[in-house]
Design a protein around this motif. Structure first.
Motif, short mmCIF file in Angstrom:
data_model
loop_
_atom_site.label_atom_id
_atom_site.label_comp_id
_atom_site.label_asym_id
_atom_site.label_seq_id
_atom_site.Cartn_x
_atom_site.Cartn_y
_atom_site.Cartn_z
N SER A 1 0.84 -1.20 0.00
CA SER A 1 0.00 0.00 0.00
C SER A 1 0.88 1.25 0.00
O SER A 1 2.09 1.18 0.26
N PHE A 2 0.25 2.39 -0.28
CA PHE A 2 0.98 3.66 -0.28
C PHE A 2 0.21 4.69 0.53
O PHE A 2 -1.01 4.84 0.38
N HIS A 3 0.96 5.40 1.42
CA HIS A 3 0.31 6.39 2.28
C HIS A 3 1.31 7.49 2.64
O HIS A 3 2.37 7.22 3.22
N GLU A 4 0.99 8.71 2.27
CA GLU A 4 1.76 9.90 2.66
C GLU A 4 3.27 9.73 2.42
O GLU A 4 4.09 9.88 3.33
N GLY A 5 3.63 9.39 1.19
CA GLY A 5 5.03 9.30 0.80
C GLY A 5 5.74 8.02 1.19
O GLY A 5 6.95 7.88 0.96
N GLN A 6 5.02 7.06 1.75
CA GLN A 6 5.65 5.83 2.24
C GLN A 6 4.90 4.61 1.70
O GLN A 6 3.66 4.58 1.67
N PHE A 7 5.68 3.60 1.28
CA PHE A 7 5.09 2.32 0.87
C PHE A 7 5.14 1.35 2.05
O PHE A 7 6.10 1.34 2.83
N TYR A 8 4.12 0.51 2.15
CA TYR A 8 4.02 -0.49 3.22
C TYR A 8 3.73 -1.84 2.58
O TYR A 8 3.01 -1.94 1.59
N SER A 9 4.29 -2.91 3.16
CA SER A 9 4.18 -4.23 2.56
C SER A 9 3.95 -5.30 3.61
O SER A 9 4.51 -5.24 4.72
N HIS A 10 3.14 -6.30 3.26
CA HIS A 10 3.01 -7.50 4.07
C HIS A 10 2.93 -8.69 3.11
O HIS A 10 2.09 -8.71 2.22
N LYS A 11 3.82 -9.66 3.30
CA LYS A 11 3.87 -10.85 2.44
C LYS A 11 3.92 -12.09 3.31
O LYS A 11 4.57 -12.10 4.35
N SER A 12 3.25 -13.14 2.84
CA SER A 12 3.16 -14.35 3.64
C SER A 12 3.05 -15.58 2.75
O SER A 12 2.50 -15.51 1.65
N LEU A 13 3.59 -16.69 3.25
CA LEU A 13 3.31 -17.98 2.64
C LEU A 13 1.98 -18.47 3.21
O LEU A 13 1.67 -18.27 4.38
N GLY A 14 1.20 -19.15 2.39
CA GLY A 14 -0.08 -19.66 2.83
C GLY A 14 -1.24 -18.86 2.28
O GLY A 14 -1.10 -18.02 1.40
N PRO B 1 -4.22 -5.70 13.39
CA PRO B 1 -2.84 -5.19 13.32
C PRO B 1 -2.21 -5.34 11.94
O PRO B 1 -1.47 -4.46 11.50
N VAL B 2 -2.50 -6.45 11.25
CA VAL B 2 -1.95 -6.63 9.89
C VAL B 2 -2.54 -5.59 8.96
O VAL B 2 -1.82 -4.94 8.19
N ILE B 3 -3.86 -5.42 9.00
CA ILE B 3 -4.51 -4.45 8.12
C ILE B 3 -4.02 -3.03 8.44
O ILE B 3 -3.75 -2.23 7.54
N SER B 4 -3.87 -2.74 9.74
CA SER B 4 -3.41 -1.40 10.14
C SER B 4 -1.98 -1.12 9.70
O SER B 4 -1.58 0.04 9.59
N SER B 5 -1.20 -2.18 9.47
CA SER B 5 0.19 -1.99 9.02
C SER B 5 0.27 -1.66 7.54
O SER B 5 1.35 -1.45 7.01
N LEU B 6 -0.90 -1.59 6.86
CA LEU B 6 -0.96 -1.30 5.43
C LEU B 6 -1.87 -0.10 5.18
O LEU B 6 -2.92 -0.21 4.55
N PRO B 7 -1.50 1.07 5.67
CA PRO B 7 -2.37 2.24 5.53
C PRO B 7 -2.35 2.79 4.10
O PRO B 7 -1.49 2.44 3.29
N GLY B 8 -3.30 3.65 3.82
CA GLY B 8 -3.29 4.34 2.53
C GLY B 8 -4.57 4.16 1.75
O GLY B 8 -5.39 3.30 2.05
N GLY C 1 11.33 7.10 -8.07
CA GLY C 1 10.46 6.91 -6.92
C GLY C 1 10.16 5.44 -6.66
O GLY C 1 10.55 4.56 -7.43
N GLY C 2 9.47 5.17 -5.58
CA GLY C 2 9.11 3.80 -5.25
C GLY C 2 8.16 3.21 -6.27
O GLY C 2 7.33 3.91 -6.87
N PHE C 3 8.27 1.90 -6.47
CA PHE C 3 7.46 1.23 -7.50
C PHE C 3 7.24 -0.23 -7.08
O PHE C 3 8.18 -0.95 -6.77
N ALA C 4 5.98 -0.66 -7.05
CA ALA C 4 5.63 -2.04 -6.72
C ALA C 4 4.87 -2.64 -7.89
O ALA C 4 4.07 -1.95 -8.55
N VAL C 5 5.08 -3.92 -8.14
CA VAL C 5 4.45 -4.58 -9.28
C VAL C 5 4.03 -6.00 -8.92
O VAL C 5 4.72 -6.69 -8.17
#
Length: 499
Positions: free
Chosen positions: A63-76, A86-93, A123-127
């Motif tokens: 996700s992207f929020h106020e100039g910062q990218f946030y990420s959560h990745k998991s197996l499963g 808490p996981v959802i809150s760690s991905l604001p924007g 700049g930051g870029f996610a794909v």
């Protein structure tokens, strides 16, 4: 960038991938992107949940929020790893992209979980990528020789490096420049600081749809069922060869590739897409019923029952039963809670394994002539067990009818398929296959019948309307890596391995 990783499924039991699904094409991947809406990551979680059938090995969101990218990745699975506040809150924007994965090119492991992210000069870029690049190894070798350092073995990372080294000035042009250099099949969603991008390969092999949540909030997704779950409206498919950019300026579309006749994957209609989705604006469920009807026209039998191999064979079996005038019955009952198992796949368990997932409904099968309807046969291992199970339940005759043509060739466009020598139809005649699986007869829909079911008069032999390489061996793009020299193939073993 704030990055969170969950290394594995949190269950206390040691989970293994089910050993009972080795007779199916494993689904490719699913992508999702949302722009300009509160709780973007929540929408992304819901969208990925509805796309879970397309990839069950891993999931990720950026996700992207106020100039910062946030990420959560998991197996499963999505539900196992994105299920707490808490996981959802760690991905604001207000913007986010997500991906569910089944490994094709690159193999398993957390480092290959998408979306991939990089801090570029622009700049930051996610794909996130659904598909497979047939020249990724060739490009990777060129990039490594120029000094590129790869962090994963995924073919998708090649795109990041192509963007980083492009001489174009703005990010959208760099992205398009990278798209022009790759071959194969792709549907991309990408997130930058000021925009969301969706792109589809010139042939449209892999699907991507565009939806709208409200006036200025847009969605990209692999299937329309991911729009339904969040209440978004389906606008249209992203067209083959189209790059759609969504920003404060609104929606901008460009077609930077030479015009070619589209070749979307016909197996989306047969198996991959959820039956409640639309593919090219057409109901997948209705098409699968049409496939059953065409199969009944081509392959008639005086039988007592039409029985689907659940769940993927159900719509085709309904269509077959309606066309043939034969009763439809649930002669096989599926256990929906077996996808992964804590039981180690020993030879004994493998022998019993089909009964963990399917059980014969003896009361309906005993003494009957049965037509079993399934979507495909790949290796034939499950078909052997299913036919035997129906016989053991007392069926007088067991006839296996398949809602697709014989699968004779592997897919190189983002579907994990066995090598050609492991495909049953590439090594046996249909009569030999019938004997191998223990069926009284085995029938497949013709390739023209399949085309009629999806709304075409017949298959255009000069320029097929779909990618049907798994049935015809006619690949619509160059297979650059597959035709590489022995030295390049040795390089590929060191850098990129199929799961």
């Amino acid at each position: 960038m704030t990055d969170h990783h969950t290394p594995s499924n949190s269950s206390p039991l040691p989970l293994t991938t089910s050993p009972f699904d080795d007779d199916k094409f494993h689904d490719e991947c699913g992508v999702f992107g949302v722009y300009n809406t509160p709780e973007a990551s929540t929408h992304a979680v819901l969208g990925l949940h509805s796309l879970q059938h397309r990839g069950q090995e891993a999931a990720g969101i950026v996700s992207f929020h106020e100039g910062q990218f946030y990420s959560h990745k998991s197996l499963g699975h999505v539900a196992d790893n994105f299920n707490t506040q808490p996981v959802i809150s760690s991905l604001p924007g207000n913007s986010a992209i997500g991906h569910v994965r089944y490994s094709t090119s690159g193999g398993a492991g957390l480092r290959n979980v998408q979306p991939l992210f990089a801090d570029l000069a622009s700049g930051g870029f996610a794909v996130a990528h659904n598909g497979n690049l047939t020249n990724a190894l060739t490009l990777r070798k060129q990039l490594v020789q120029k000094g590129a350092i790869f962090q994963s073995t995924s073919d998708s990372e090649v795109v990041i490096h192509l963007i980083a080294t492009s001489t174009y000035l703005n990010l959208q042009d760099k992205f398009i420049d990278a798209m022009r250099r790759i071959e194969g099949a792709f549907a991309f969603v990408a997130l930058a600081e000021d925009c969301l991008i969706g792109a589809r390969d010139p042939l449209g092999v892999r699907p991507l749809v565009l939806g709208k949540l409200h006036d200025d909030s847009y969605i990209f997704a692999s299937e329309t069922c991911a729009l339904d779950i969040i209440g978004a409206d389906y606008i249209r498919d992203v067209e083959p060869g189209e790059v759609v950019t969504i920003s404060e300026k609104g929606l901008e579309s460009t077609k930077p590739f030479p015009s070619v006749s589209p070749r979307p994957c016909i197996f989306e209609h047969v198996y991959f897409s959820r039956p409640d989705s639309l593919t090219s604006g057409t109901s997948v469920y209705k098409v699968r019923k049409n496939i059953g009807r065409e199969l009944a026209k081509e392959c008639q039998l005086n039988a007592d029952l039409v029985v689907p191999v659940p769940d993927s064979g159900v719509p085709a079996a309904i269509g077959y039963a309606q066309e043939a005038g034969i009763p439809f019955e649930l002669g096989i009952i599926r256990n929906h809670y077996v996808g992964r198992t804590f039981i180690e796949p020993s030879d004994t368990i493998r022998h019993l394994g089909v009964k963990l997932k399917h059980n014969a409904n003896r009361g309906e099968l005993d003494g009957k002539i049965v037509v079993l309807i399934d979507d495909s046969i790949v290796r034939g291992t499950t078909s052997v067990k299913i036919v035997d199970m129906v016989r053991q339940a007392g069926a007088k005759e067991v006839h296996m009818y398949i809602a697709s043509p014989p699968t004779t060739d592997p897919c190189y466009y983002g579907v994990d398929t066995p090598d050609k020598e492991k495909l049953l139809a590439s090594n046996m005649t249909i009569d030999e296959m019938a004997e191998h699986i223990g069926a009284d007869s085995l029938k497949f829909i013709s390739i023209d019948g399949l085309y009629r079911a999806v709304g075409e008069d017949n298959r255009n032999k000069e320029c097929p309307q779909y990618c049907d390489a798994c049935f015809s061996g006619e690949y619509p793009t160059p297979l650059t890596d597959n035709n590489a020299s022995d030295a390049d193939k040795q390089f590929s073993l060191l850098t990129d391995s199929r799961a």
